[in-house]
Design a protein around this motif. Structure first.
Motif, PDB file in Angstrom:
ATOM      1  N   SER A  68       0.853  -1.185   0.000  1.00 37.24           N
ATOM      2  CA  SER A  68       0.000   0.000   0.000  1.00 37.24           C
ATOM      3  C   SER A  68       0.893   1.240   0.000  1.00 37.24           C
ATOM      4  N   PRO A  69       0.361   2.401  -0.387  1.00 37.35           N
ATOM      5  CA  PRO A  69       1.192   3.592  -0.435  1.00 37.35           C
ATOM      6  C   PRO A  69       1.573   4.133   0.938  1.00 37.35           C
ATOM      7  N   THR A  70       0.904   3.703   1.988  1.00 31.48           N
ATOM      8  CA  THR A  70       1.281   4.107   3.339  1.00 31.48           C
ATOM      9  C   THR A  70       1.275   2.881   4.228  1.00 31.48           C
ATOM     10  N   ILE A  92     -10.963   8.020  -6.220  1.00 26.80           N
ATOM     11  CA  ILE A  92      -9.878   9.009  -6.330  1.00 26.80           C
ATOM     12  C   ILE A  92     -10.475  10.416  -6.271  1.00 26.80           C
ATOM     13  N   ARG A  97      -6.332   7.705  -2.176  1.00 31.67           N
ATOM     14  CA  ARG A  97      -5.004   7.683  -2.797  1.00 31.67           C
ATOM     15  C   ARG A  97      -4.864   6.411  -3.632  1.00 31.67           C
ATOM     16  N   PHE A 114      -7.120   1.239  -4.013  1.00 36.18           N
ATOM     17  CA  PHE A 114      -6.930   2.597  -3.507  1.00 36.18           C
ATOM     18  C   PHE A 114      -7.046   2.576  -1.987  1.00 36.18           C
ATOM     19  N   ASP A 116      -8.586   4.622   1.079  1.00 41.20           N
ATOM     20  CA  ASP A 116      -9.574   5.665   1.333  1.00 41.20           C
ATOM     21  C   ASP A 116      -9.040   6.696   2.323  1.00 41.20           C
ATOM     22  N   PRO A 117      -9.713   7.824   2.508  1.00 42.34           N
ATOM     23  CA  PRO A 117      -9.220   8.875   3.403  1.00 42.34           C
ATOM     24  C   PRO A 117      -9.075   8.436   4.860  1.00 42.34           C
TER      25      PRO A 117
END
Length: 128
Positions: A68-70, A92, A97, A114, A116-117
């Motif tokens: 994942s991106p984080t 998006i 993200r 993705f 989510d926030p």
């Protein structure tokens, strides 16, 4: 038709598998070992009654389905939808993200992801 399947990332998928089999009499299928360490799993599916749960070993060394991106992401949600491209774009636009663009998989299905926030990693997919 749409559905959501939890995707749990654990420190030891072999131990988690044994737990699910013992506690819930789960049938575990679709086990995909990590090529560089066959004792670890990059994907498995547990069938518990009429429900399914996906799980895999977590870790930044590639021992997860996709990074994942984080970090960290412990629970992922796998969502089968009629239009994964549309769901991805709407997510998006709504502030998610990108994790992976929707692409055609080897089996002909389409999948993308993705975050989510709120930090949940979602995978959207449509069968072949």
């Amino acid at each position: 038709m749409s559905s959501v399947t939890p995707y749990v990332m654990v420190d030891d998928a072999t131990v988690f598998r044994a737990f699910l089999e013992q506690v819930f009499e789960a049938e575990v299928t679709d086990v995909v070992p990590l090529p560089t360490d066959p004792k670890r799993m990059i994907h498995a599916q547990a069938h518990i009654g009429d429900s399914s749960l996906f799980f895999a070993d977590s870790g930044p060394d590639g021992g997860r389905c996709l990074s994942s991106p984080t970090e960290p992401v412990h629970v992922q949600l796998w969502s089968q939808v009629p239009d994964p491209e549309g769901a991805y774009e709407r997510a998006i636009t709504a502030g998610a993200r990108p994790a992976a663009p929707v692409t055609v998989q080897a089996d002909g299905s389409r999948m993308g992801g993705f975050v989510d926030p709120f930090g949940t990693l979602w995978w959207v997919t449509a069968p072949a």
